[in-house]
Motif scaffolding. Structure first.
Motif, PDB file in Angstrom:
ATOM      1  N   ARG A   1       0.831  -1.211   0.000  1.00 23.69           N
ATOM      2  CA  ARG A   1       0.000   0.000   0.000  1.00 23.69           C
ATOM      3  C   ARG A   1       0.866   1.262   0.000  1.00 23.69           C
ATOM      4  NH1 ARG A   1      -4.725  -2.483   3.707  1.00 23.69           N
ATOM      5  NH2 ARG A   1      -6.262  -2.731   2.043  1.00 23.69           N
TER       6      ARG A   1
ATOM      7  N   LYS B   1      -1.813   2.428  -4.095  1.00 22.34           N
ATOM      8  CA  LYS B   1      -3.068   2.019  -4.727  1.00 22.34           C
ATOM      9  C   LYS B   1      -3.951   1.329  -3.699  1.00 22.34           C
ATOM     10  CE  LYS B   1      -0.883   1.324  -9.234  1.00 22.34           C
ATOM     11  NZ  LYS B   1      -0.442   0.342 -10.243  1.00 22.34           N
ATOM     12  N   GLU B   2      -5.255   1.448  -3.904  1.00 24.73           N
ATOM     13  CA  GLU B   2      -6.188   0.771  -3.022  1.00 24.73           C
ATOM     14  C   GLU B   2      -6.145  -0.736  -3.282  1.00 24.73           C
ATOM     15  OE1 GLU B   2      -8.293   1.740  -0.541  1.00 24.73           O
ATOM     16  OE2 GLU B   2      -7.234   3.652  -0.628  1.00 24.73           O
ATOM     17  N   LEU B   3      -6.109  -1.511  -2.224  1.00 23.22           N
ATOM     18  CA  LEU B   3      -6.114  -2.971  -2.348  1.00 23.22           C
ATOM     19  C   LEU B   3      -7.369  -3.519  -1.686  1.00 23.22           C
ATOM     20  CD1 LEU B   3      -2.381  -3.812  -1.470  1.00 23.22           C
ATOM     21  CD2 LEU B   3      -3.397  -3.487  -3.735  1.00 23.22           C
TER      22      LEU B   3
ATOM     23  N   GLU C   1       4.396  -3.814  -9.233  1.00 25.43           N
ATOM     24  CA  GLU C   1       3.956  -4.891  -8.339  1.00 25.43           C
ATOM     25  C   GLU C   1       5.057  -5.932  -8.156  1.00 25.43           C
ATOM     26  OE1 GLU C   1       0.297  -2.973  -9.952  1.00 25.43           O
ATOM     27  OE2 GLU C   1       2.207  -3.643 -10.815  1.00 25.43           O
TER      28      GLU C   1
ATOM     29  N   GLN D   1      -6.073  -5.220  -6.764  1.00 25.60           N
ATOM     30  CA  GLN D   1      -6.428  -3.955  -7.410  1.00 25.60           C
ATOM     31  C   GLN D   1      -7.625  -4.131  -8.332  1.00 25.60           C
ATOM     32  OE1 GLN D   1      -2.961  -1.916  -9.242  1.00 25.60           O
ATOM     33  NE2 GLN D   1      -1.718  -3.225  -7.930  1.00 25.60           N
TER      34      GLN D   1
END
Length: 279
Positions: free
Chosen positions: A82, A87-89, A129, A164
């Motif tokens: 994060r 990014k939102e996970l 990633e 994601q």
């Protein structure tokens, strides 16, 4: 906090001030304790609260199957992802990642190495990633004194991508294969490699990721076709349009998916940007 349920010596469930269940983890936190007794706050190392009740129920079951160490390292890795990916996970990663780590640790201890058949594509398509996943593997190796390698970094990168997109791991594998196929078609037709560090390359691959996710999740693209724009790009960007048509044909034949005129328009514009960079 008061114990509402004991999972094991190191994990207990309590109720917070809002009346919601919270999972508490800490070494010896629930040892010799009973329901209704106070928890020593100094022993609480981590707190887990998942908004999705379905995932929360699965997480409670998972706690009975994996070790506290595996839960802790997964949480550390999720926090790392994060921070670095920004990014939102999805909360689903709290189920999938510790479960995967547990299996990976057991595999390596029994001498079973699993090859990642999509490792090359993962490195190319999900660089950020994969970079974080390499750090995650290093953390796991140090924590458990084992030697997981690049293949495992690829698998963990998949979990980040999956969280994601909020789709299944099988879907992520399909998306990765799909993107690789389209890139191969375009690079062959353009007779050039796509520089993913360039803005045009980044935009193209990002577009493919979202297009693939829509296709495999059967999400309806609500963007209406624009016949005028379609005709403009067809005439103005003839070479790029021809390549986009080849991509469309491949998708129709291999995936039985009808590519809309608007999608062909978008593809043409992205391919044209790659062409302009080439020239």
């Amino acid at each position: 906090m008061v114990i509402n349920q004991i999972i094991n010596n190191n994990i207990a469930i309590s109720i917070d001030s809002q009346g919601d269940e919270v999972i508490l983890i800490g070494k010896g936190l629930a040892f010799s304790k009973k329901k209704g007794e106070e928890i020593d706050n100094k022993k609480i190392e981590k707190r887990f609260y998942l908004e999705d009740k379905g995932l929360y129920a699965k997480f409670k079951k998972l706690l009975q199957e994996v070790s506290v160490e595996e839960i802790n390292i997964a949480d550390d890795i999720i926090s790392l992802a994060r921070r670095e990916l920004k990014k939102e996970l999805s909360e689903s990663i709290y189920i999938s990642l510790p479960d995967h780590i547990s299996l990976a640790v057991n595999r390596i201890k029994t001498g079973l190495n699993v090859k990642n058949g999509l490792l090359w594509e993962i490195k190319k398509l999900y660089k950020e990633e994969y970079s974080v996943a390499k750090k995650a593997v290093q953390l796991i190796n140090e924590r458990f004194n084992i030697e997981l390698g690049d293949d495992e970094a690829g698998f963990i990168a998949f979990h980040f991508v999956n969280a994601q997109l909020n789709s299944g791991m099988n879907t992520v594998a399909k998306i990765t294969k799909f993107i690789s196929e389209i890139i191969n078609i375009v690079t062959y037709q353009l007779k050039m490699t796509i520089d993913e560090e360039s803005l045009s390359g980044f935009r193209f691959i990002t577009h493919l990721k979202f297009f693939a996710n829509r296709m495999f999740s059967q999400e309806v693209n609500e963007s209406s076709d624009d016949p005028f724009l379609y005709e403009v790009v067809k005439e103005r960007y003839a070479t790029a349009f021809e390549i986009a048509q080849k991509v469309k044909k491949h998708i129709n034949l291999q995936y039985s998916y009808k590519v809309s005129d608007m999608e062909v328009t978008y593809l043409t514009i992205h391919i044209q940007r790659l062409l302009e960079r080439k020239n």
